[in-house]
Design a protein around this motif. Structure first.
Motif, mmCIF file in Angstrom:
data_model
loop_
_atom_site.group_PDB
_atom_site.id
_atom_site.type_symbol
_atom_site.label_atom_id
_atom_site.label_comp_id
_atom_site.label_asym_id
_atom_site.label_seq_id
_atom_site.Cartn_x
_atom_site.Cartn_y
_atom_site.Cartn_z
ATOM 1 N N LEU A 344 0.703 -1.290 0.010
ATOM 2 C CA LEU A 344 0.173 0.046 -0.225
ATOM 3 C C LEU A 344 0.814 1.207 0.249
ATOM 4 O O LEU A 344 0.537 2.253 -0.874
ATOM 5 C CB LEU A 344 -0.907 0.120 1.233
ATOM 6 C CG LEU A 344 -2.110 -0.875 1.295
ATOM 7 C CD1 LEU A 344 -2.898 -0.978 2.345
ATOM 8 C CD2 LEU A 344 -3.196 -0.562 0.005
ATOM 9 N N SER A 345 1.911 1.227 0.866
ATOM 10 C CA SER A 345 2.925 2.295 0.761
ATOM 11 C C SER A 345 3.568 2.629 -0.481
ATOM 12 O O SER A 345 3.646 3.646 -1.145
ATOM 13 C CB SER A 345 3.958 2.049 1.788
ATOM 14 O OG SER A 345 4.918 3.263 1.910
ATOM 15 N N ALA A 346 3.698 1.714 -1.197
ATOM 16 C CA ALA A 346 4.570 1.660 -2.653
ATOM 17 C C ALA A 346 3.515 2.247 -3.658
ATOM 18 O O ALA A 346 3.521 2.952 -4.481
ATOM 19 C CB ALA A 346 5.171 0.280 -3.245
ATOM 20 N N LEU A 347 2.267 1.803 -3.483
ATOM 21 C CA LEU A 347 1.519 2.294 -4.144
ATOM 22 C C LEU A 347 0.844 3.676 -4.136
ATOM 23 O O LEU A 347 0.835 4.400 -5.236
ATOM 24 C CB LEU A 347 -0.187 1.438 -4.161
ATOM 25 C CG LEU A 347 -0.104 -0.213 -4.526
ATOM 26 C CD1 LEU A 347 -1.316 -0.838 -4.264
ATOM 27 C CD2 LEU A 347 -0.115 -0.084 -6.127
ATOM 28 N N LEU A 598 6.759 3.118 -16.102
ATOM 29 C CA LEU A 598 5.819 2.150 -16.390
ATOM 30 C C LEU A 598 6.506 0.927 -15.921
ATOM 31 O O LEU A 598 5.721 -0.242 -15.329
ATOM 32 C CB LEU A 598 5.420 1.792 -18.051
ATOM 33 C CG LEU A 598 4.871 3.469 -18.413
ATOM 34 C CD1 LEU A 598 4.674 3.053 -19.892
ATOM 35 C CD2 LEU A 598 3.610 3.519 -17.835
ATOM 36 N N LYS A 599 7.722 0.305 -16.228
ATOM 37 C CA LYS A 599 8.387 -0.882 -15.538
ATOM 38 C C LYS A 599 8.311 -1.060 -14.124
ATOM 39 O O LYS A 599 7.815 -1.839 -13.345
ATOM 40 C CB LYS A 599 9.726 -0.881 -16.141
ATOM 41 C CG LYS A 599 9.681 -1.212 -17.669
ATOM 42 C CD LYS A 599 11.047 -1.467 -17.901
ATOM 43 C CE LYS A 599 11.489 -1.754 -19.529
ATOM 44 N NZ LYS A 599 12.749 -2.061 -20.009
ATOM 45 N N PHE A 600 8.666 0.237 -13.546
ATOM 46 C CA PHE A 600 8.505 0.483 -11.906
ATOM 47 C C PHE A 600 7.258 0.100 -11.620
ATOM 48 O O PHE A 600 6.849 -0.676 -10.423
ATOM 49 C CB PHE A 600 9.068 1.683 -11.540
ATOM 50 C CG PHE A 600 9.157 1.792 -10.013
ATOM 51 C CD1 PHE A 600 9.847 0.624 -9.219
ATOM 52 C CD2 PHE A 600 8.708 2.938 -9.572
ATOM 53 C CE1 PHE A 600 9.864 0.805 -8.118
ATOM 54 C CE2 PHE A 600 9.128 3.072 -8.143
ATOM 55 C CZ PHE A 600 9.708 2.080 -7.500
ATOM 56 N N ASP A 601 6.154 0.726 -12.151
ATOM 57 C CA ASP A 601 4.610 0.363 -12.044
ATOM 58 C C ASP A 601 4.164 -0.959 -11.847
ATOM 59 O O ASP A 601 3.751 -1.603 -11.057
ATOM 60 C CB ASP A 601 3.798 1.118 -13.004
ATOM 61 C CG ASP A 601 3.837 2.808 -12.952
ATOM 62 O OD1 ASP A 601 4.371 3.275 -11.549
ATOM 63 O OD2 ASP A 601 3.408 3.369 -13.430
ATOM 64 N N GLU A 602 4.750 -1.556 -12.917
ATOM 65 C CA GLU A 602 4.614 -3.059 -13.183
ATOM 66 C C GLU A 602 5.273 -3.908 -11.999
ATOM 67 O O GLU A 602 4.628 -4.667 -11.204
ATOM 68 C CB GLU A 602 5.001 -3.701 -14.577
ATOM 69 C CG GLU A 602 4.188 -3.230 -15.715
ATOM 70 C CD GLU A 602 3.003 -3.397 -15.203
ATOM 71 O OE1 GLU A 602 2.429 -4.621 -15.110
ATOM 72 O OE2 GLU A 602 2.211 -2.488 -15.961
ATOM 73 N N GLU A 603 6.436 -3.376 -11.525
ATOM 74 C CA GLU A 603 7.037 -4.089 -10.376
ATOM 75 C C GLU A 603 6.159 -3.905 -9.196
ATOM 76 O O GLU A 603 6.032 -4.784 -8.441
ATOM 77 C CB GLU A 603 8.472 -3.591 -10.201
ATOM 78 C CG GLU A 603 9.230 -3.758 -11.543
ATOM 79 C CD GLU A 603 10.638 -3.507 -11.278
ATOM 80 O OE1 GLU A 603 10.774 -2.595 -10.103
ATOM 81 O OE2 GLU A 603 11.638 -3.409 -11.982
ATOM 82 N N VAL A 604 5.569 -2.815 -8.862
ATOM 83 C CA VAL A 604 4.962 -2.616 -7.723
ATOM 84 C C VAL A 604 3.514 -3.305 -7.731
ATOM 85 O O VAL A 604 3.026 -3.732 -6.682
ATOM 86 C CB VAL A 604 4.528 -0.781 -7.398
ATOM 87 C CG1 VAL A 604 3.394 -0.886 -6.480
ATOM 88 C CG2 VAL A 604 5.848 -0.163 -7.268
ATOM 89 N N ILE A 605 2.792 -3.356 -8.932
ATOM 90 C CA ILE A 605 1.665 -4.199 -9.000
ATOM 91 C C ILE A 605 1.963 -5.777 -8.795
ATOM 92 O O ILE A 605 1.321 -6.333 -8.302
ATOM 93 C CB ILE A 605 1.072 -4.122 -10.421
ATOM 94 C CG1 ILE A 605 0.794 -2.650 -10.732
ATOM 95 C CG2 ILE A 605 -0.051 -4.965 -10.678
ATOM 96 C CD1 ILE A 605 -0.559 -2.072 -9.869
#
Length: 1435
Positions: A344-347, A598-605
């Motif tokens: 949640l913190s990363a999101l 966008l890659k970082f977003d995918e990693e968070v997801i």
């Protein structure tokens, strides 16, 4: 010395007495009786001795050497004073002459109007021919009626005469007034009747040389009776000036609206680009929000299950394996919770990142919008300047072809603005209008004596950029600092440099240091303390900075707005809004410039834990609710999470009386009606839905937290009202990412209305902000104070050349201050009200403003037009920039002349709304959602209609404007019809011929002609719908459209006209059947009096043909192209091969069309044609009808047919009636195929030989025949012959044929046979040429003989009889063998045809048998009846 002065004074008084007929010795006694003194020319150098005349009322001193005004103190009764043509330099010494009414000080040396304050009774003041520069010192002269300031140095009027409201005559001739703006100041003189600016006795004011000078003055000063010494009292003169001015105002109003429309289009494009750029971050935020809420739900359920298990473990022992397993899960829960919290913190960090990008886009968008508005903001004042100067100032858009390039760089230079002073619009406009006058340039801080110019852009621009960089060098964190200098403005001037010199290093640049030159320049290399001095380039040697001393030698010519496009772009997609578009970024590797993010977003997801998707709920029932809540008692449910489903309705929640928290985010809700009964609800999350309204959202008095973000809420006023009424305890509210209609004031509106709020959109509400919001809300109501502040009591609209609303003009000119104490009926005096930009939510408290004429409520939050019902005297109403969706409540405003409701939410124009507005001439409804113009059909007075950027799509809407014969300006830009209608502009010009301008562009005569060529005579479904009042063409069975100059028929869609059976398009301009061929069920088609050439439209020239083929088409005898086949045969072959059309057509009228070629007509394609009418054409051959197998009647009367060729009736025909009257027929051959013909009409042709009538024997079915009007009718035997030879004939030449007629015909022919026999020997008398040898006997031409009765009608007046006719008897003898008629009658008939009569026979004048007499009487009767027989066609 004193004695000398006294002596002098005594001599002066003596001269005064002498000149006025007074005795110097008796002046002491007689002086008191003197009221008037005059002194002309020399002899009175000083004003002395007036104390001797205490009752003096008039003093005239002309052409004296007086230098000052003095000695008038005793003249307390003085009313008229003349001190003219003297040497007076100052107005003084008049303080005691308070009864003075007339003062004449012309032809002196006065330079200033002063010391007149106490002459309050002054009515006439002449100060002409002095050296006065300014109008001043007249404020107290309230009674002044005549002011003469001609022949001075005045260049400005200003407001110096505003106090002299009684002024009737004003002469300003021979001054230096050069601006129309100065003349408009005279509009504040209501009594002015005589104005002179161009008196022939004086020099001309520069303003008098401008175009439209007289028009401008007469429009602004309508009360003038005399102007420039001429009588202008005629009404026609004022009307002409008014008309001209109104045309100018309309023209510039149109142009300014066009500019505003272009601005809106540019802003719309910017908004579209912003939306495209925001799409990616918005998608990312939505994705992360969804995952966040899913994790939060899991976390809540996890905590709830853990809490429930711990309660259970206290009451039971752990013994069974299932319980052990549960315990193991509990021990693992802290680890799972931690993972959820970490994710949640990363999101949240990613959401923050993308929100920052959204804010960055928004910030750059606002910068771009500001720049666009700034640019357009300069153009509108320029147009207004054009209007105010009546076109004497003219601004044009520059082009690359304009001559200001390098080769004339010494004449076109850049003006160097002071870098420390922001270039304001007002200052720039002053320079453009007045030039570089000293009064303007001296306002600059440095007060430069010269105008500073340069021939280098870098010299002009570098100081500005360096100044901005220095100013913001400490703001390194500002990522938008480059925006400060990215846009700039240049002023290119036309300069006459004159004598120039290079500046010296140590001398300051001033005219005193360079007295012999006009300009001074400094080369670039000597410009120190600047980056530009350090740069080297090829042209740097020629770059200079110029100083021009004479400001009149510098004229502004071009205003240039520019933008720097940098070569190096920031890696961020959102840093340069103007250059990078999201679509372009897709072309880059890895998909986007944000590929790393966008890659970082995918990693968070993908971080643990990864929650599996749950099945989505479509509907809600009791079982599902209990299952989600994991309980069996409804009242125990406190929290319900329905996040991430597909719900659109909330049913069965009424039992959840204890529900406090409800989450319905990421569903399909469009409204929240189903939550009204949840009285204990404290938390509601309805984000990420499609909610469009809060209607039905009520009864939630305990609600404290409400999230409505990411929905479709628009109406801020309505939604805030709902929240005020039904959520009185609300603490936090989130309404971000909704398409609000008025977002700029939304936050203040919400805070001011929802007073319990502590947080709005996640931001804490401070006390200062709450106070400002309360003040804002207080200002949104119309109160007595606001009415007084924003109103005017002027009875007349000021006559100024402006396009702004009258309410705005009046309230700016004269405002009622709040310090005034209104009387009892103050509201009845208000005539103008301007409440623009007051953030009003509704119009109230105007019930008593019955005399309101001009009102403006632009840029507010109005959703309805309520509150204006009492303002029935309104003449102008402006409601731009609101949220109004319906025009209502104004039908009683019958005096309305101008109505503007731009930038609202109108969807249509209500019927009859404008019917009673008999004075409405301007209507502006731009930027709305209007789809129809039907409500304007009766707005006959409308002159201007602006309805751009709406949703008008179909052509039929334009027909609603056809009755508006006064409409001259129409703006339809941005409507769908522009793209839907081919040749839209010409279409509108054709249907609205009175238009002068369309879409901001004047209509030129060639356009009108093109429109007529393209759309003239075009019958369309829209025209039919307009005439019949509806578009339900399915009910139509007849189409009758005659005498309308129709050239083409274009009925679309054709399927809607499938029930049309009868079409009458007589007397039009059709050249083909055009679109009629597509009507499937037409049976009767009338196209008489057109120009039909062919059924199908003429094809365009065949460009693919060779030159030889084209030559053969034009000249068949050329021998090129297709050879061996005649043109007729080719046409027949091509016509026969064409497919049939119009299968239902049975009756076709093509009379009087000028048809000369039936093959080209292609009638063979009409295979089911039964009746064909071709009368009154130019047809010479009957052809091209072979395929008309069912044709029953053919009418070709009144044509040019001489005979029938082989192809005329080649095939057996079904023809029953054939009309051939009024042609040129001489032969009747080739009719044998007409085997069914019953009626044949041959009247008025050229048939001479009776043998041609014999050819009718082949038509045995003939029942009716006419041959009257032919030469053969002069021989009376034709009737008996026809009756005899045509056994089925029932009607001949309009007379019935009965058995008596047949008996008479047989008897008559038998009698003729007998006579023939008696005449046979005569033919062999010796006079016959054959008795004497082979010499041919010449024919005998009988021109005037008396024959037996039967012959006189048969032979006529010109008969040639030859002996050779006997030979013909033998040739025709074979006919007798098979003929059933009486053999004697047949022989008689044959002999009659071939009889030869010798001159001796002609003496038998009295041979008349009874049968012949009977025949003659019948023939006379037939001729009488035949004379009345109609020559028109019969069916």
């Amino acid at each position: 010395m004193i004695e000398s002065e006294n002596l002098n004074q005594e001599e002066i008084i003596k001269e005064l007495c002498l000149c006025n007929g007074l005795s110097y010795e008796m002046v002491g006694q007689e002086g008191s009786d003197t009221s008037k003194l005059e002194m002309f020319f020399l002899g009175y150098p000083r004003i002395v001795g007036l104390s001797l005349f205490p009752n003096l009322t008039s003093l005239t001193i002309v052409a004296q050497d007086i230098k000052e005004i003095s000695g008038l103190e005793p003249c307390l009764q003085l009313k008229e004073l003349w001190i003219a043509e003297c040497c007076i330099e100052k107005i003084e010494g008049l303080q005691e002459c308070r009864n003075l009414e007339k003062l004449y000080l012309y032809f002196n040396k006065i330079s200033k109007i002063e010391n007149l304050e106490k002459l309050i009774k002054l009515k006439v003041l002449w100060l002409n021919h002095n050296t006065i520069k300014n109008i001043e010192g007249l404020q107290t002269l309230k009674n002044l009626k005549d002011l003469n300031l001609a022949g001075n140095l005045i260049n400005s009027i200003g407001r110096c005469l505003d106090s002299n409201e009684q002024l009737e005559r004003l002469n300003l001739s021979g001054n230096q007034v050069c601006s129309f703006k100065e003349l408009t100041n005279l509009t504040r003189l209501p009594c002015l009747k005589d104005l002179c600016l161009n008196d022939p006795q004086y020099k001309t004011n520069p303003v008098c040389l401008l175009c439209n000078y007289s028009t401008h003055v007469l429009y602004h000063l309508p009360c003038l009776q005399r102007f420039d010494t001429l009588d202008v009292s005629a009404k026609q003169i004022k009307e002409l000036a008014d008309t001209t001015a109104m045309k100018k105002i309309m023209y510039y109003n149109m142009r300014i609206k066009t500019l505003q429309r272009h601005l809106n289009e540019d802003l719309e494009k910017l908004n579209d680009r912003k939306c495209k750029l925001q799409k990616l971050p918005e998608e990312r935020i939505k994705l992360f929000s969804f995952v966040k809420k899913t994790l939060e739900r899991e976390l809540a359920e996890l905590k709830g299950s853990g809490k429930g298990h711990s309660d259970g473990s206290n009451n039971s022992k752990v013994t069974d394996p299932e319980t052990l397993k549960s315990c193991e899960t509990v021990t693992e829960e802290p680890s799972l919770q931690q993972k959820i919290l970490t994710k949640l913190s990363a999101l949240n960090e990613r959401v923050t990142f993308w929100n920052k990008k959204l804010d960055e886009i928004e910030a750059i968008y606002h910068i771009e919008v500001k720049q666009k508005k700034k640019s357009h903001g300069l153009l509108i004042p320029l147009l207004l300047t054009e209007l105010e100067t009546v076109g004497n100032f003219h601004f044009e858009e520059g082009t690359r072809s304009d001559d200001w390039s390098y080769r004339r760089m010494l004449e076109c230079l850049f003006y160097v603005f002071d870098p420390e002073v922001t270039v304001k619009k007002k200052h720039l406009l002053q320079i453009l209008e007045k030039g570089f006058k000293e009064s303007e340039t001296s306002k600059l801080p440095l007060k430069k004596e010269a105008v500073i110019l340069s021939n280098s852009l870098s010299i002009s621009e570098c100081p500005r950029i360096e100044f901005l960089q220095q100013k913001h060098k400490d703001e390194k964190k500002n990522s938008l600092k480059h925006e400060l200098f990215r846009h700039g403005i240049l002023l290119i001037t036309k300069v006459f440099l004159g004598q120039s010199a290079q500046a010296h290093e140590k001398e300051s640049i001033s005219q005193s240091n360079y007295p012999m030159v006009n300009s001074v320049f400094i080369p670039r290399k000597y410009l120190l303390n600047s980056v530009m001095g350090q740069r080297n380039c090829d042209c740097s040697v020629r770059q200079c900075k110029w100083f021009v001393f004479d400001h009149d030698l510098v004229l502004p010519e071009y205003v240039v707005e520019f933008e720097y496009i940098t070569m190096v772009k920031s890696p961020s997609l959102f840093s340069v809004f103007n250059n990078v578009i999201l679509e372009e970024s897709k072309k880059t590797p890895e998909g986007s410039v944000f590929s790393k993010d966008l890659k970082f977003d995918e990693e968070v997801i993908k971080m643990e834990p990864r929650i599996k998707a749950r099945p989505k709920l479509i509907s809600l029932d009791d079982k599902t609710i209990l299952s989600l809540a994991k309980t069996s008692v409804y009242s125990h449910i406190v929290s319900l999470n329905l996040h991430g489903n597909s719900l659109s309705k909330l049913r069965d929640l009424s039992k959840l009386t204890g529900l406090r928290k409800l989450n319905i985010s990421f569903n399909e809700f469009t409204c929240l009606d189903d939550v009204y009964h949840l009285y204990n609800l404290e938390y509601l999350d309805a984000s990420h839905n499609h909610v469009i309204t809060l209607e039905g959202f009520r009864g939630l008095m305990k609600l404290k937290h409400l999230d409505l973000s990411w929905n479709q809420l628009k109406k801020s006023g309505d939604e805030i009202n709902m929240l005020c009424k039904h959520t009185t305890s609300l603490l936090t509210l989130d309404i971000q990412h909704n398409p609000w209609q008025k977002p700029a004031t939304l936050r203040l509106s919400v805070i001011g209305r929802l007073k319990t709020l502590t947080h709005l959109n996640g931001v804490f509400i401070s006390e200062e902000e709450a106070t400002a919001a309360m003040k804002f809300i207080a200002g949104t109501r119309i109160t007595q104070l606001s009415l007084l502040r924003h109103s005017s009591t002027k009875e007349e609209r000021p006559r100024i050349l402006s396009i702004w609303p009258s309410a705005k003009i009046l309230t700016q000119i004269s405002k009622l201050g709040p310090h005034l104490h209104p009387s009892g009926n103050w509201y009845l005096k208000l005539t103008a009200l301007n409440l623009d930009g007051q953030h009003l939510f509704e119009i109230t408290n105007l019930e008593k403003l019955e005399n309101l004429k001009w009102a403006s409520f632009s840029n507010n939050n109005l959703t309805k037009m309520d509150g204006l019902e009492s303002c029935i005297n309104l003449e102008e109403l402006t409601l731009d920039g609101n949220c109004i969706s319906k025009i209502e409540g104004i039908s009683k405003m019958t005096k309305l002349t101008r109505l503007s409701i731009n930038n609202n939410l109108l969807t249509g124009l209500e019927q009859h709304t404008f019917d009673n507005m008999l004075h409405l001439h301007s209507l502006s409804l731009e930027n709305n959602r209007i789809t129809s113009l039907s409500g304007l059909q009766k707005s006959f007075t409308l002159v201007e209609l602006y309805i751009s950027n709406n949703y008008i799509a179909v052509n039929q809407e334009m027909y609603n404007l056809k009755g508006l014969c006064n409409l001259v300006i129409l703006d339809m830009c941005g409507n769908i019809i522009i793209w839907n209608q081919e040749n839209y502009r010409l279409f509108v010009i054709f249907h609205l011929p009175e238009l002068k301008a369309l879409d901001g562009i004047s209509i030129e005569p060639p356009e009108t002609e093109n429109a007529k060529d393209l759309f003239g005579g075009r019958l369309t479904s829209d025209m039919i719908a307009e005439r019949q009042g509806h578009s339900n063409f399915m009910q139509m069975q007849e189409l009758n459209w005659t005498s309308s100059s129709i050239r083409t028929v274009d009925l679309i869609p054709v399927d809607q006209f499938r029930n049309v059976c009868n079409v009458n398009l007589q007397n039009n301009n059709l050249t083909s059947f055009s679109g009629l061929i597509y009507l499937p069920n037409v049976k009767v088609l009338c196209l008489n009096y057109n120009h039909i050439e062919s059924i199908m439209p003429r094809l365009k020239p065949q460009t693919h043909l060779t030159n030889r083929q084209l030559l053969y088409q034009k000249v068949p005898s050329s021998g090129y192209g297709q050879q061996g086949i005649s043109k007729t045969n080719r046409d027949i072959m091509s016509s026969e091969n064409l497919p049939p059309i119009m299968h239902s057509l049975e009756v076709l009228h093509l009379g009087y069309n000028g048809i000369c070629n039936l093959i080209q007509l292609q009638l063979n394609r009409l295979r089911n044609l039964k009746f064909l009418f071709l009368q009154g054409n130019e047809i010479s051959q009957v052809e091209g009808l072979d395929n008309l197998a069912v044709l029953q009647e053919l009418v070709v009367d009144h044509n040019r047919i001489r005979s029938f060729n082989d192809s005329a009736f080649a095939k057996p025909s079904s023809l029953l009636a054939l009309h051939l009257e009024e042609n040129r027929l001489r032969e009747l051959g080739k009719l044998q195929s007409l085997v069914k013909l019953e009626k044949l009409f041959l009247g008025y042709n050229k048939i001479q030989d009776i043998t041609e009538l014999e050819k009718l024997d082949v038509i045995s079915t003939l029942r009716e025949l006419t041959v009257y009007g032919n030469p053969i009718c002069r021989k009376m035997l034709h009737r008996h012959m026809l009756i005899f030879r045509l056994p089925n004939l029932q009607m001949l030449d309009g007379s019935p044929v009965n058995s008596d007629d047949r008996a008479k015909a047989e008897f008559h022919l038998a009698e003729l046979q007998a006579k023939k026999n008696s005449l046979i020997p005569v033919t062999h008398c010796p006079m016959d040429g054959r008795s004497f040898g082979q010499v041919k006997t010449p024919p005998i031409k009988v021109t005037n003989v008396i024959l037996p009765s039967g012959f006189s009608h048969c032979l006529g007046s010109d008969v040639t009889l030859t002996p050779e006719v006997e030979d013909k008897k033998n040739k025709n003898a074979g006919i007798l063998t098979n003929n059933p008629r009486s053999i004697h009658a047949e022989i008689a008939f044959q002999q009659l045809r071939g009889i030869g009569i010798s001159p001796s026979v002609l003496s038998h004048q009295n041979i008349a048998s009874p049968t012949a007499q009977i025949y003659q009487s019948n023939q006379d009767e037939r001729r009488i009846s035949g004379s009345n027989f109609p020559r028109s066609n019969r069916m």
